[in-house]
Design a protein around this motif. Structure first.
Motif, short mmCIF file in Angstrom:
data_model
loop_
_atom_site.label_atom_id
_atom_site.label_comp_id
_atom_site.label_asym_id
_atom_site.label_seq_id
_atom_site.Cartn_x
_atom_site.Cartn_y
_atom_site.Cartn_z
N THR A 62 10.09 -12.02 -7.02
CA THR A 62 9.01 -11.49 -6.87
C THR A 62 8.67 -9.89 -7.33
O THR A 62 7.20 -10.01 -7.44
N PRO B 52 7.25 2.82 -1.46
CA PRO B 52 7.62 1.56 -0.96
C PRO B 52 9.18 0.95 -0.50
O PRO B 52 9.30 0.17 -0.30
N ASP C 90 -1.42 -2.95 -6.15
CA ASP C 90 -2.27 -4.27 -5.11
C ASP C 90 -1.72 -3.41 -3.75
O ASP C 90 -2.83 -3.20 -2.39
N LYS C 91 -0.85 -3.41 -2.81
CA LYS C 91 -0.46 -3.13 -1.95
C LYS C 91 -0.86 -1.94 -1.07
O LYS C 91 -2.18 -1.83 0.18
N TYR C 92 -1.78 -0.94 -1.85
CA TYR C 92 -2.36 0.10 -1.97
C TYR C 92 -3.65 -0.01 -2.22
O TYR C 92 -4.17 1.67 -2.92
N ASN C 93 -3.86 -0.85 -2.72
CA ASN C 93 -5.26 -0.82 -3.44
C ASN C 93 -6.32 0.51 -4.14
O ASN C 93 -7.04 0.33 -4.96
N ARG D 233 4.54 -0.85 -10.83
CA ARG D 233 4.59 -2.67 -9.96
C ARG D 233 3.62 -2.69 -9.15
O ARG D 233 2.71 -2.13 -8.84
N LYS D 234 2.92 -4.13 -10.23
CA LYS D 234 1.67 -4.55 -9.90
C LYS D 234 1.19 -4.76 -7.93
O LYS D 234 0.32 -4.65 -7.71
N ASP D 235 2.64 -5.22 -7.83
CA ASP D 235 2.77 -5.97 -6.38
C ASP D 235 2.30 -4.61 -5.18
O ASP D 235 1.48 -4.66 -4.29
N TRP D 236 2.79 -2.98 -6.29
CA TRP D 236 2.90 -2.05 -5.15
C TRP D 236 1.83 -1.43 -5.31
O TRP D 236 0.78 -0.81 -4.64
N GLU E 21 4.09 7.01 0.47
CA GLU E 21 4.15 5.82 0.79
C GLU E 21 5.66 5.09 1.23
O GLU E 21 5.82 4.15 1.31
#
Lengths: 583, 299
Positions: A359, A239, A214-217, A209-212, A237
């Motif tokens: 998304t 998510p 990104d969320k955690y840098n 999950r790229k969005d995850w 975390e």
């Protein structure tokens, strides 16, 4: 009816002669091997008509519409979790069977269905044991085909195939340099329709999950350390709430890794983890010095197991791996951060993820070893095949070949929002490089360098390319040169097209764009004589030990005991046998 | 003459057992022909006549195999413990229920505990997998007391307990029926006499109820012996996984994997035949015992 039969006989007489001439060329496998004894009966008498003068080209027969409805009895495997069939439709009556009825007058009758996996294999096995094969049946692995062939239960389609197979199908077969034909031959006769799958089916990669991330840098995971780090963060975390699973494992019916018998399509296994350790469990490896070794026994496999066990202990692998009903459901429910699988695990494989959250930005990445190399095991040409019962009539056998032709030609125009698995007796026939080829050509279309009409030849062996080229621009409106595609770049309106494009452009990106540094093949992809007797026992031991080590039910030292036992209980015998066969 | 009249007069009885007989012939007698596979290297296409005859080789291989011993032990342990508990739990339950005086309450309880018997293991296994799952009820309760969640289903050391426990839970209500029936057969005068003599409830259970149904208990127990090698295929099959093979793989699941998934028809038949022979001996033994101890005879 009589008239029809008479005509059919004449037509086939004429055509056999043509096919007889053609077969000595490219499809040489069938002609130069010894002729089997009993299975070819009166059916081959037609070759007497060798002197007949002219006939239509075989292409017309390939998509022939029968004059009267022809019943074809089949046994079918169905996916127990599939939800794409519209209500009211059944295995026997859906858009695919209606298509066959309308276009070819082939009336598919489903004698029985069974859930994919062991349930289905059990039915096939019973059908073989009781000599009651339906007209057509898909054998999920080579042993079933061999067993049926050995028992003379299969239709000898050597000649029929030459008459009825479309040019497209023959082209695809040729693209494998005879490996496909070899995989469905027994004593030199062709006894089944092969499944020819893309090479990338056997190459396993990481889905994240790229969005995850990104969320955690977190950066893009490249090595196992990166995977571990990302999974650890996901675990902390959460998510997706308490139900978050950082990394999935195989479910109840899954496998830890591909083996020589099932060398591809392993969703939620750990193939890339073993690959990153330069380990190839389940494969027979050529040591290069005339000896053969079994990949599972290597020290690298042991190290990989140790790593997996530490992950499991830490809770970053699904704690219920091995006992869960379906790991795929977790992904579909968007509770998963990372999972392994072949290219189609994205898009085709997790359709519902995007329905539930349009998304969810899943991306695919290869996993490299500590030296930056990408190692992967490679698969057999195809292990499935479509069996045709020796008791089927010639028309029925021909109908099954026509169904095969039709699938190859028209898969691109089907509405695949109803899972293509509902196509009766679906065995895939695709050129080995289809996905990569499509990705390259479709990118040209996206860039405006090529026109969809360039691919309009219906007999092109890349059979989906034209249809895909027509829609690619509307499915990926957000295409920009020089950057990776994200979920936001896609238009998800047409589910079927979206799934396919997402699988090709995102799921298969690693295989298309990254060079494999070490590709490992198994010495054999089928059971030898000794294995036929001893394999069940050895496999049971292997499954049990490996799962136990990973889940911490057994210490990693159990591996050494396993190694000794495995060799003593027939493993050594098999290794010797294989070494003998190599010479 | 008389005999003929009897036949005609009782013809409808004969008719009534016909379905059972046909079933027996079709599903038990005819398949016995297949036993021959155990002595052959059976190839379906060649059939029984042409397959190669190998004598006892399959048996030799079976015994030389590493896990056949373990599979046998698993089968025996699971089946034996099940047999004992299927006797004790229903008995205790029947005795307790018998002491309940409120008739409606008694009926209600009996119906409730009876219900799981009618659920198939396919359904029940999923329910149990959920209850004992990582996020299941048991782990949630444990969590309240600060316990770390455990994955029960992949722990080989507790798999047998789980199998036996859930099976007893499923069946005890049903198995109690026969004891409850036996309990109604005890002459109520005995209880009245005991009450007049000043015996309390415990005393009358001990001296009247138990001896009154002992014959039935022995009978049920002895007849159960024939099942000593039936550890319950559908239950184990739906609940096990490779991690619990060492304690959970039983003869029937082993035969299933060997014969149906791996196409080793001959070997699977050999194992099945072995099981049948052992069961047969035990059944004969149990009937003889039943006759001697409980004076019960079928033939």
């Amino acid at each position: 009816m009589k008239k029809f039969l008479g005509m059919a006989a004449v037509v086939s007489l004429l055509l056999t002669s043509v096919a007889g001439c053609g077969s000595s060329g490219s499809q040489g496998v069938a002609t130069d091997a010894p002729v089997s004894s009993s299975s070819e009966s009166a059916k081959t008498d037609t070759t007497e008509a060798e002197s007949a003068v002219e006939a239509q080209p075989a292409g017309d027969l390939a998509f022939r519409k029968f004059d009267a409805p022809l019943d074809v009895h089949i046994g079918m495997s169905v996916s127990p979790t599939d939800s794409t069939l519209p209500s009211g439709d059944t295995a026997q009556d859906n858009q695919y069977t209606r298509y066959l009825r309308d276009n070819y007058n082939i009336n598919v009758i489903v004698d029985w269905t069974a859930a994919d996996g062991n349930d289905y294999n059990q039915k096939v096995s019973l059908a073989i044991a009781s000599d009651s094969l339906p007209d057509g049946l898909v054998s999920k692995n080579e042993s079933y085909m061999k067993k049926a062939a050995k028992s003379n239960m299969l239709y000898d389609i050597t000649d029929l195939f030459q008459q009825y197979a479309s040019e497209q199908v023959k082209g695809i077969m040729d693209s494998t340099d005879g490996r496909a034909m070899e995989s469905v031959s027994y004593n030199g006769r062709m006894i089944a329709l092969p499944n020819i799958t893309v090479d990338t089916d056997g190459v396993h990669i990481l889905f994240a999950r790229k969005d995850w991330l990104d969320k955690y840098n977190l950066g893009i995971p490249k090595t196992l350390d990166d995977v571990e780090a990302a999974a650890r963060v996901f675990k902390q975390e959460k998510p997706a709430g308490d139900a978050t699973v950082p990394l999935t494992g195989p479910d109840k019916n899954g496998r830890l890794y591909c083996t020589f018998l099932e060398s591809s399509n392993n969703q939620h296994g750990f193939d890339p983890v073993f690959g990153a350790y330069d380990a190839y469990p389940g494969y027979w490896l050529d040591n290069g010095d005339g000896t053969i070794s079994y990949g599972t026994l290597s020290d690298n496999t042991r190290s990989a197991l140790e790593r997996l066990a530490s992950w499991y202990k830490e809770g970053i692998i699904d704690p219920e791996m091995g006992t869960r009903d379906s790991s795929g459901e977790l992904v579909n429910a968007n509770q998963v951060g990372l999972y392994f699988g072949p290219w189609w695990s994205l898009g085709y494989g997790n359709n519902d993820s995007f329905v539930n959250d349009p998304t969810a930005n899943y991306q695919a990445y290869p996993i490299f070893d500590s030296e930056g190399q990408w190692n992967t095991h490679m698969k057999a040409v195809g292990t499935e095949s479509c069996l045709i019962s020796a008791k089927a009539s010639e028309d029925t056998a021909a109908a099954l070949i026509i169904m095969y032709n039709a699938l190859v030609r028209d898969e691109g125009i089907f509405d695949t929002s109803v899972a293509i698995g509902w196509y009766p007796l679906r065995v895939v026939a695709a050129p080995a490089d289809e996905c990569e080829y499509e990705a390259v050509e479709l990118t040209k279309v996206l860039k405006g360098e090529a026109d969809p009409e360039d691919y309009s030849d219906p007999m092109l062996i890349y059979k989906n390319l034209y249809q895909d080229a027509l829609v690619v621009k509307s499915v990926i409106p957000g295409f920009e040169e020089g950057r990776d595609l994200n979920i936001g770049d896609f238009n998800q309106e047409d589910r079927g097209k979206f799934n396919r494009m997402y699988a090709i452009f995102v799921g298969d990106r690693p295989f298309t764009q990254t060079k494999i540094d070490k590709a490992v093949y198994s010495v054999t992809y089928s059971l030898t004589d000794t294995m036929e007797k001893k394999w069940s026992n050895l496999k049971k031991m292997e499954d049990e030990t490996m799962l136990k080590i990973i889940t911490g039910q057994a210490d990693v030292s159990a591996f050494d005991q396993f190694k000794t036992d495995w060799l003593a209980q027939g493993g050594q015998e098999i290794l010797d046998e294989l070494a003998g066969l190599q010479e | 003459m008389r005999k003929n009249r009897r036949l005609t007069a009782e013809f409808h009885y004969t008719l009534m057992i016909a379905p059972g007989l046909i079933w027996l012939i079709l599903f038990s007698l005819v398949p016995m022909v297949g036993i021959v596979m155990a002595f052959q290297d059976f190839t379906p296409g060649l059939g029984y006549w042409k397959s190669e005859w190998v004598g006892l080789e399959n048996f030799k291989y079976l015994f030389s195999m590493g896990d056949s011993r373990q599979v046998m032990i698993n089968t025996l342990v699971i089946a034996f413990v099940k047999m004992i508990l299927h006797l004790i739990f229903p008995l205790i339950f029947a005795l307790l229920l018998n002491e309940v005086r409120l008739a409606r309450y008694k009926k209600l309880i009996q119906t409730i505990v009876y219900l799981p018997h009618f659920l198939s293991w396919v359904i029940l296994a999923s329910i149990i997998l959920n209850i004992f799952g990582y996020t299941g009820v048991i782990n949630n309760i444990g969590g309240l007391f600060g316990k770390e969640p455990v994955v029960f289903m992949n722990d080989a050391s507790i798999f047998r307990q789980l199998i036996v426990g859930t099976d007893v839970w499923k069946e005890f209500g049903y198995n109690a029926v026969i004891f409850l029936a036996a309990l109604t057969g005890i002459n109520p005068n005995l209880y009245e006499a005991a009450a007049i003599d000043g015996a309390n409830r415990m005393r009358s259970v001990w001296h009247i109820t138990l001896p009154g149904i002992m014959g039935t208990v022995i009978l049920v127990g002895v007849l159960g012996l024939g099942n000593i090698l039936n550890a319950g295929f559908d239950q184990v099959f739906n609940m096990y996984n490779p991690m619990v093979y060492s304690t959970g793989d039983i003869l029937d699941t082993w035969v299933y994997r060997m014969g149906l998934l791996d196409l080793q028809f001959s070997l699977a038949t050999t194992a099945g035949l072995l099981k049948s022979v052992v069961s047969f001996v035990l059944i004969v033994f149990s009937y003889v015992t039943a006759y001697k101890v409980a004076d019960y005879r079928i033939f």
